[in-house]
Structures are given as C-alpha cells and as structure tokens.
Design an enzyme around this catalytic site. Sequence first.
Site, PDB file in Angstrom:
ATOM      1  N   THR A 123       0.820  -1.224   0.000  1.00 41.62           N
ATOM      2  CA  THR A 123       0.000   0.000   0.000  1.00 41.62           C
ATOM      3  C   THR A 123       0.847   1.263   0.000  1.00 41.62           C
ATOM      4  O   THR A 123       0.474   2.272  -0.604  1.00 41.62           O
ATOM      5  CB  THR A 123      -0.949  -0.031   1.219  1.00 41.62           C
ATOM      6  OG1 THR A 123      -1.822  -1.146   1.060  1.00 41.62           O
ATOM      7  CG2 THR A 123      -1.787   1.218   1.336  1.00 41.62           C
ATOM      8  N   SER A 157       1.692  -7.355  -0.917  1.00 39.81           N
ATOM      9  CA  SER A 157       2.374  -8.343  -0.074  1.00 39.81           C
ATOM     10  C   SER A 157       1.733  -9.738  -0.080  1.00 39.81           C
ATOM     11  O   SER A 157       2.418 -10.712   0.195  1.00 39.81           O
ATOM     12  CB  SER A 157       2.601  -7.821   1.344  1.00 39.81           C
ATOM     13  OG  SER A 157       1.447  -7.782   2.106  1.00 39.81           O
ATOM     14  N   THR A 186       1.649  -4.449   4.143  1.00 38.89           N
ATOM     15  CA  THR A 186       1.491  -4.779   5.558  1.00 38.89           C
ATOM     16  C   THR A 186       0.895  -6.171   5.798  1.00 38.89           C
ATOM     17  O   THR A 186       1.035  -6.720   6.887  1.00 38.89           O
ATOM     18  CB  THR A 186       0.607  -3.737   6.269  1.00 38.89           C
ATOM     19  OG1 THR A 186      -0.650  -3.689   5.589  1.00 38.89           O
ATOM     20  CG2 THR A 186       1.258  -2.365   6.257  1.00 38.89           C
ATOM     21  N   ASP A 187       0.231  -6.744   4.784  1.00 40.55           N
ATOM     22  CA  ASP A 187      -0.461  -8.025   5.012  1.00 40.55           C
ATOM     23  C   ASP A 187       0.487  -9.154   5.402  1.00 40.55           C
ATOM     24  O   ASP A 187       0.137 -10.010   6.227  1.00 40.55           O
ATOM     25  CB  ASP A 187      -1.257  -8.440   3.763  1.00 40.55           C
ATOM     26  CG  ASP A 187      -2.407  -7.480   3.439  1.00 40.55           C
ATOM     27  OD1 ASP A 187      -2.685  -6.594   4.266  1.00 40.55           O
ATOM     28  OD2 ASP A 187      -3.014  -7.638   2.374  1.00 40.55           O
TER      29      ASP A 187
END
Length: 324
Positions: A12, A54, A86-87
């Site tokens: 992101t 990610s 971030t995932d």
Amino acid sequence: MKKILAIHTGGTISMSQNSRGEVVPNAKNPIAQEATILEGRVQLITDELFNLPSPHMTPTQMLQVKQRIVKAEAAGIDGVVITHGTDTLEETAYFLDLTLPSKIPVVVTGAMRSSNEIGSDGVHNFRSAIQVAAADESQGKGVLVVMNDEIHTARYVTKTHTTNVATFRTPTFGPIGLVVKDRPTYFQQLIHQGVCDLDHVVDHVYLLKAFAGMDGTLFDALNNDQTAGLVVEGLGVGNLPPQTLPAVQRLLDRHIPIVLVSRFYNGVAEDIYDYQGGGIELRKMGLMLCQGLNGQKARIKLLVGLSAGLPQDALQEFLKTAVS
Ligand code: ASP
C-alpha cells in the site's frame, strides 16, 4: 553521514487510490521517489527490488531480500530500510530476523493508507524507519518493524487491524521503543537468538487453525509425499479436538514435523492440559510446542529450520522457544 539502503518491495505504501476509491499499484513507485527525504542527514540509496502487493510475496522473494541485504552490508552500507505491504510484512521481517547474520540495523515499514489518501502514513513511516536505521542504538536488536511511531521486534510484532494506522502491535510484550519527534528511544532489550544462514527455501510448509468440532479432514489432505512440515494453531494454550488425533498421528507416522502454537495472539503455548487432545498428549505424540510465536511466524521458523537442513533434535531445539 550514514549510508542507508532503501529496498522497496511494494504494498500500500507504493500504491494510490483511483477516482473510484480503489487502491491500485503504480507503475512508478511513489515511495521510491522520496530520495531526498532526510537529505543532509543520511545518504539514501534506493533499490526498487519488487513492486508487489504483499499477498504476492513468497519465501523465495524473502530470500532475495535477504541476499540483497547481505550484499549491501559487504559493500559497506550502514543500515537498511525495507518498504513492504502490511499483510505479510511480519512474515518477511521474521524471515530476515532468523536468517540475517547482520550487525547493521534492518528496519521494515509500510503504510495503511496509500500515497495519495488524506492522512497517508507512508512517507512518515518511511522517514521514521530511516531514522531508526541510522541510529547507533538500533544495532544488534535483530530486525525491527517501525510503524506509527513505534519500534517493534520482527519476532513478536503482528498486524491486528485491517485498516487502522495503529495496526502493528506486540501483544504480549509491547514495542521495544518509540520514535519521538525524529528520535528513536529504546526501553526494552531482546534476548539473543541464533540465525540460520540460508541459500535456498523449501516449499510445502503449511498452517492450519483449530476450531470447535474440527476433525481429521484437513490433516488428511496433507498426508502426502510433498508435505514438508505443518504448524497447527491449537485451541487455548495448545489443545486439539480429539477427532483430529488419528489424522495427526498419520502425519507423524510419515515423519512430517508438526509445530503447535496457540490460535490466540496473546500468551504462549504450553503443555498444561492432560485430557484427550490436551497439550500433554500432543507433546507425547511428538508435536513440538513453540512458545510466544503466532502461527504465521512459527511457520516461517519451521520453514527456515527445514531449509537449513536441521536434523530432528536441532530442529526441535530451534523451534521450542522464540527466545533461543
Ligand atoms: N493492505 C496491504 C498493505 O497495507 C496490501 C499489501 O499488503 O500489499 O500494504
């Protein structure tokens, strides 16, 4: 002046919102254009290694990030910042933590709001991460995750919210430091851990989550020649429904290593309960308890131990605790 390498991998922090409100990747990575951030205070070198969401990251790409850092360290870089979606950020960060023999600070960061959204956190997190990577006090602390003015260890940090900018938390132990108006400050010390210096990664290491009434169906689906290892997020402190046990035993009979953690992100897994499917029976069957790690991190640890070719005893020792 410290030389900091920024390795961009996507996520992101590299995306933007279109007129329909959808968040999409950019051909030109906006965070990689921030080359003059902290100009005069650090020398920033930029490497756009990947531009991936990610969920597209794999252990093979994590290994490529690791190899890039090793090369940079040999060339005299003083610190590294990795931008990442971030995932799966915590998985890449922990993979690096377990495999990098680095002495230099290695800091992973990302963003919850894409580059053109109001209140976007990307540039701020990137700037904080560079400051942490450039600080002498950040050396020897393992891989760090810097988000939302907090410094977390890769070992224990986890994403806890789908959208909130304060999503990264270290549930049981808390962050080890803060970034207060440009200045990193530490107030906790990590226990030393050994690293496995890998040159390849194995595949087919799986993760299952236990639930009330679970039976052996999912375990039996893994009962094949390819399965290299399995992590089970058990109930509570580390227990399984009794209907799973025959299928679990079939995997153990094939010498597939099985690691047991809790499905809760607070606390540690322990062999406390002595009933059918309780932690005591599971340990006696041969499941390896891993304390303090969540399922996705225990899976990375098992994958690293298997990729390093650790023999059974050493693997068990390596996995037993997150603070070896
Ligand atoms: N939501 C994700 C992020 O924050 C997307 C990804 O992980 O790539 O970066």
